[in-house]
Scaffold this motif. Structure first.
Motif, PDB file in Angstrom:
ATOM      1  N   MET A 289      57.976 -10.587  94.081  1.00  0.00           N
ATOM      2  CA  MET A 289      57.012 -11.013  93.091  1.00  0.00           C
ATOM      3  C   MET A 289      55.631 -11.059  93.728  1.00  0.00           C
ATOM      4  SD  MET A 289      58.893 -14.105  91.067  1.00  0.00           S
ATOM      5  CE  MET A 289      59.887 -14.687  92.437  1.00  0.00           C
ATOM      6  N   LYS A 290      54.656 -10.742  92.925  1.00  0.00           N
ATOM      7  CA  LYS A 290      53.286 -10.792  93.425  1.00  0.00           C
ATOM      8  C   LYS A 290      52.622 -12.083  92.957  1.00  0.00           C
ATOM      9  CE  LYS A 290      52.691  -5.838  93.502  1.00  0.00           C
ATOM     10  NZ  LYS A 290      52.043  -4.705  92.846  1.00  0.00           N
ATOM     11  N   TYR A 291      51.841 -12.657  93.869  1.00  0.00           N
ATOM     12  CA  TYR A 291      51.055 -13.847  93.575  1.00  0.00           C
ATOM     13  C   TYR A 291      49.635 -13.630  94.043  1.00  0.00           C
ATOM     14  CZ  TYR A 291      55.211 -16.500  92.402  1.00  0.00           C
ATOM     15  OH  TYR A 291      56.352 -16.946  91.799  1.00  0.00           O
ATOM     16  N   MET A 292      48.678 -14.118  93.261  1.00  0.00           N
ATOM     17  CA  MET A 292      47.284 -14.068  93.652  1.00  0.00           C
ATOM     18  C   MET A 292      46.879 -15.452  94.147  1.00  0.00           C
ATOM     19  SD  MET A 292      43.855 -13.131  91.470  1.00  0.00           S
ATOM     20  CE  MET A 292      43.806 -11.371  91.775  1.00  0.00           C
ATOM     21  N   LEU A 293      46.323 -15.498  95.338  1.00  0.00           N
ATOM     22  CA  LEU A 293      45.741 -16.725  95.872  1.00  0.00           C
ATOM     23  C   LEU A 293      44.246 -16.612  95.636  1.00  0.00           C
ATOM     24  CD1 LEU A 293      47.516 -16.866  99.362  1.00  0.00           C
ATOM     25  CD2 LEU A 293      48.387 -17.614  97.147  1.00  0.00           C
ATOM     26  N   ILE A 294      43.715 -17.434  94.768  1.00  0.00           N
ATOM     27  CA  ILE A 294      42.300 -17.390  94.398  1.00  0.00           C
ATOM     28  C   ILE A 294      41.597 -18.539  95.115  1.00  0.00           C
ATOM     29  CG2 ILE A 294      40.638 -17.452  92.505  1.00  0.00           C
ATOM     30  CD1 ILE A 294      43.120 -16.768  90.656  1.00  0.00           C
ATOM     31  N   MET A 295      40.664 -18.206  95.980  1.00  0.00           N
ATOM     32  CA  MET A 295      39.951 -19.230  96.733  1.00  0.00           C
ATOM     33  C   MET A 295      38.787 -19.755  95.908  1.00  0.00           C
ATOM     34  SD  MET A 295      41.863 -19.431  99.276  1.00  0.00           S
ATOM     35  CE  MET A 295      40.960 -20.620 100.236  1.00  0.00           C
ATOM     36  N   ARG A 296      38.731 -21.083  95.766  1.00  0.00           N
ATOM     37  CA  ARG A 296      37.671 -21.727  94.997  1.00  0.00           C
ATOM     38  C   ARG A 296      36.963 -22.735  95.883  1.00  0.00           C
ATOM     39  NH1 ARG A 296      40.625 -23.708  89.599  1.00  0.00           N
ATOM     40  NH2 ARG A 296      40.893 -25.443  90.993  1.00  0.00           N
ATOM     41  N   ALA A 297      35.648 -22.807  95.727  1.00  0.00           N
ATOM     42  CA  ALA A 297      34.864 -23.735  96.543  1.00  0.00           C
ATOM     43  C   ALA A 297      33.890 -24.506  95.670  1.00  0.00           C
ATOM     44  CB  ALA A 297      34.092 -22.969  97.608  1.00  0.00           C
ATOM     45  N   SER A 298      33.718 -25.789  95.986  1.00  0.00           N
ATOM     46  CA  SER A 298      32.690 -26.578  95.319  1.00  0.00           C
ATOM     47  C   SER A 298      31.324 -26.140  95.852  1.00  0.00           C
ATOM     48  CB  SER A 298      32.908 -28.069  95.612  1.00  0.00           C
ATOM     49  OG  SER A 298      32.692 -28.318  96.996  1.00  0.00           O
ATOM     50  N   ASP A 299      30.272 -26.572  95.185  1.00  0.00           N
ATOM     51  CA  ASP A 299      28.919 -26.249  95.658  1.00  0.00           C
ATOM     52  C   ASP A 299      28.716 -26.737  97.090  1.00  0.00           C
ATOM     53  OD1 ASP A 299      28.279 -25.079  93.224  1.00  0.00           O
ATOM     54  OD2 ASP A 299      27.290 -26.875  92.435  1.00  0.00           O
ATOM     55  N   GLU A 300      29.220 -27.926  97.381  1.00  0.00           N
ATOM     56  CA  GLU A 300      29.071 -28.492  98.722  1.00  0.00           C
ATOM     57  C   GLU A 300      29.811 -27.661  99.759  1.00  0.00           C
ATOM     58  OE1 GLU A 300      30.160 -30.291  96.034  1.00  0.00           O
ATOM     59  OE2 GLU A 300      28.283 -31.346  95.623  1.00  0.00           O
TER      60      GLU A 300
ATOM     61  N   VAL B 164      51.266 -12.699  89.459  1.00  0.00           N
ATOM     62  CA  VAL B 164      50.746 -11.479  88.842  1.00  0.00           C
ATOM     63  C   VAL B 164      51.891 -10.850  88.067  1.00  0.00           C
ATOM     64  CG1 VAL B 164      49.726  -9.207  89.273  1.00  0.00           C
ATOM     65  CG2 VAL B 164      49.119 -11.155  90.750  1.00  0.00           C
ATOM     66  N   THR B 165      51.702 -10.699  86.775  1.00  0.00           N
ATOM     67  CA  THR B 165      52.780 -10.132  85.968  1.00  0.00           C
ATOM     68  C   THR B 165      52.925  -8.641  86.257  1.00  0.00           C
ATOM     69  OG1 THR B 165      51.272  -9.761  84.127  1.00  0.00           O
ATOM     70  CG2 THR B 165      52.529 -11.812  84.113  1.00  0.00           C
ATOM     71  N   SER B 166      54.118  -8.151  86.065  1.00  0.00           N
ATOM     72  CA  SER B 166      54.449  -6.753  86.310  1.00  0.00           C
ATOM     73  C   SER B 166      54.465  -5.986  84.991  1.00  0.00           C
ATOM     74  CB  SER B 166      55.826  -6.676  86.968  1.00  0.00           C
ATOM     75  OG  SER B 166      56.349  -5.374  86.893  1.00  0.00           O
ATOM     76  N   ILE B 167      54.139  -4.722  85.052  1.00  0.00           N
ATOM     77  CA  ILE B 167      54.210  -3.873  83.869  1.00  0.00           C
ATOM     78  C   ILE B 167      55.629  -3.864  83.303  1.00  0.00           C
ATOM     79  CG2 ILE B 167      54.612  -1.748  85.161  1.00  0.00           C
ATOM     80  CD1 ILE B 167      52.842  -0.323  83.050  1.00  0.00           C
ATOM     81  N   ASP B 168      56.617  -4.098  84.149  1.00  0.00           N
ATOM     82  CA  ASP B 168      58.015  -4.113  83.714  1.00  0.00           C
ATOM     83  C   ASP B 168      58.336  -5.275  82.776  1.00  0.00           C
ATOM     84  OD1 ASP B 168      58.542  -1.850  85.249  1.00  0.00           O
ATOM     85  OD2 ASP B 168      59.052  -3.053  87.005  1.00  0.00           O
ATOM     86  N   GLU B 169      57.464  -6.276  82.719  1.00  0.00           N
ATOM     87  CA  GLU B 169      57.699  -7.438  81.868  1.00  0.00           C
ATOM     88  C   GLU B 169      57.240  -7.226  80.428  1.00  0.00           C
ATOM     89  OE1 GLU B 169      56.701 -11.284  83.742  1.00  0.00           O
ATOM     90  OE2 GLU B 169      56.264 -10.061  85.520  1.00  0.00           O
ATOM     91  N   PHE B 170      56.575  -6.117  80.160  1.00  0.00           N
ATOM     92  CA  PHE B 170      56.068  -5.840  78.819  1.00  0.00           C
ATOM     93  C   PHE B 170      57.010  -4.882  78.102  1.00  0.00           C
ATOM     94  CE2 PHE B 170      52.448  -7.200  81.287  1.00  0.00           C
ATOM     95  CZ  PHE B 170      51.825  -8.090  80.423  1.00  0.00           C
ATOM     96  N   PRO B 171      56.953  -4.845  76.768  1.00  0.00           N
ATOM     97  CA  PRO B 171      57.843  -3.947  76.011  1.00  0.00           C
ATOM     98  C   PRO B 171      57.628  -2.486  76.425  1.00  0.00           C
ATOM     99  CG  PRO B 171      56.718  -5.481  74.537  1.00  0.00           C
ATOM    100  CD  PRO B 171      56.087  -5.631  75.894  1.00  0.00           C
ATOM    101  N   GLN B 172      58.667  -1.876  76.955  1.00  0.00           N
ATOM    102  CA  GLN B 172      58.547  -0.527  77.498  1.00  0.00           C
ATOM    103  C   GLN B 172      58.431   0.542  76.415  1.00  0.00           C
ATOM    104  OE1 GLN B 172      58.145  -0.136  81.003  1.00  0.00           O
ATOM    105  NE2 GLN B 172      57.815  -2.297  80.545  1.00  0.00           N
ATOM    106  N   ASP B 173      58.719   0.188  75.162  1.00  0.00           N
ATOM    107  CA  ASP B 173      58.581   1.162  74.087  1.00  0.00           C
ATOM    108  C   ASP B 173      57.172   1.136  73.476  1.00  0.00           C
ATOM    109  OD1 ASP B 173      58.848  -1.331  72.923  1.00  0.00           O
ATOM    110  OD2 ASP B 173      60.189  -0.657  71.335  1.00  0.00           O
ATOM    111  N   ASN B 174      56.282   0.273  73.989  1.00  0.00           N
ATOM    112  CA  ASN B 174      54.914   0.198  73.493  1.00  0.00           C
ATOM    113  C   ASN B 174      54.120   1.403  73.987  1.00  0.00           C
ATOM    114  OD1 ASN B 174      51.944  -0.652  74.150  1.00  0.00           O
ATOM    115  ND2 ASN B 174      52.619  -2.008  72.494  1.00  0.00           N
ATOM    116  N   GLU B 175      53.373   2.029  73.087  1.00  0.00           N
ATOM    117  CA  GLU B 175      52.598   3.231  73.413  1.00  0.00           C
ATOM    118  C   GLU B 175      51.655   2.998  74.590  1.00  0.00           C
ATOM    119  OE1 GLU B 175      49.015   5.900  71.388  1.00  0.00           O
ATOM    120  OE2 GLU B 175      49.939   4.271  70.245  1.00  0.00           O
ATOM    121  N   TRP B 176      50.966   1.861  74.610  1.00  0.00           N
ATOM    122  CA  TRP B 176      49.976   1.584  75.656  1.00  0.00           C
ATOM    123  C   TRP B 176      50.636   1.303  76.994  1.00  0.00           C
ATOM    124  CZ3 TRP B 176      45.698   3.540  74.340  1.00  0.00           C
ATOM    125  CH2 TRP B 176      45.341   3.588  72.988  1.00  0.00           C
ATOM    126  N   ILE B 177      51.799   0.699  76.972  1.00  0.00           N
ATOM    127  CA  ILE B 177      52.543   0.465  78.211  1.00  0.00           C
ATOM    128  C   ILE B 177      53.023   1.798  78.767  1.00  0.00           C
ATOM    129  CG2 ILE B 177      54.610  -0.599  79.214  1.00  0.00           C
ATOM    130  CD1 ILE B 177      52.293  -2.562  78.545  1.00  0.00           C
TER     131      ILE B 177
END
Length: 139
Positions: free
Chosen positions: A1-12, A113-126
Motif C-alpha cells: 500500500m502507498k502512503y503519503m507523508l505530508i510535512m506541515r509546519a507552523s509559521d514559527e 494513496v488510493t490505487s486505480i484498482d479500487e475504482f470501477p474497472q468498467d468505467n470509461e475514464w478508468i
C-alpha cells in the motif's frame, strides 16, 4: 500500500527552519531518503517552494478567484512530502517518526494513496487512465 507523508509546519517552525544551515538540511534529508531507498519503500519525495510564491484558486465563486500567496488564515503549510510503498499504516507511522528536522511546530500527516484498482474497472475514464499508465510505464 502507498502512503503519503505530508510535512506541515507552523509559521514559527518555518522561521526556525529557515535559520538552519542548508548543508545540514541536505545532509539530514539525504540520510533519511537513503534509509527509505535502502528499505525499498520510497516511491517519491519532493519539497515545496515558499508559499509566498504560490497561488490559491478559490472555487467559492464563478469564475474561480485566483490570489497570490501567502495564504490567509493558514496556521500550517505543507512543506514537502514522501510517498512510501509499505505494508501498513503502522509502518508508514514508524517511518514518519524517524523523519529528520522534526520538532516543535512540525507535523506529518499520513494519508493512504488510493490505487486505480479500487475504482470501477468498467468505467470509461478508468480504462483510459489505465491505458495511459501502462503506456507510460506507471503500472
Amino acid at each position: 500500500m502507498k502512503y503519503m507523508l505530508i510535512m506541515r509546519a507552523s509559521d514559527e517552525a518555518e522561521q526556525a527552519f529557515a535559520e538552519v544551515d542548508f548543508e545540514q538540511v541536505m545532509d539530514a534529508m539525504g540520510r533519511y531518503n537513503a534509509e527509505l531507498i535502502s528499505a525499498g519503500v520510497l516511491v517519491a519525495a519532493e519539497g515545496l517552494d515558499d508559499a509566498a510564491k504560490g497561488v490559491v484558486v478559490d472555487y467559492s465563486s464563478q469564475p474561480p478567484v485566483v490570489t497570490d500567496g501567502p495564504y490567509g488564515e493558514t496556521k500550517e503549510l505543507f512543506g514537502g512530502f514522501w510517498i512510501l510503498d509499505v505494508a501498513s499504516q503502522e509502518e508508514a507511522v514508524e517511518w514518519a517518526r524517524r523523519a529528520p528536522l522534526a520538532g516543535p511546530g512540525m507535523k506529518a500527516e499520513i494519508r493512504r494513496v488510493t490505487s486505480i484498482d479500487e475504482f470501477p474497472q468498467d468505467n470509461e475514464w478508468i480504462r483510459k487512465e489505465r491505458a495511459w499508465r501502462e503506456a507510460t510505464g506507471q503500472l
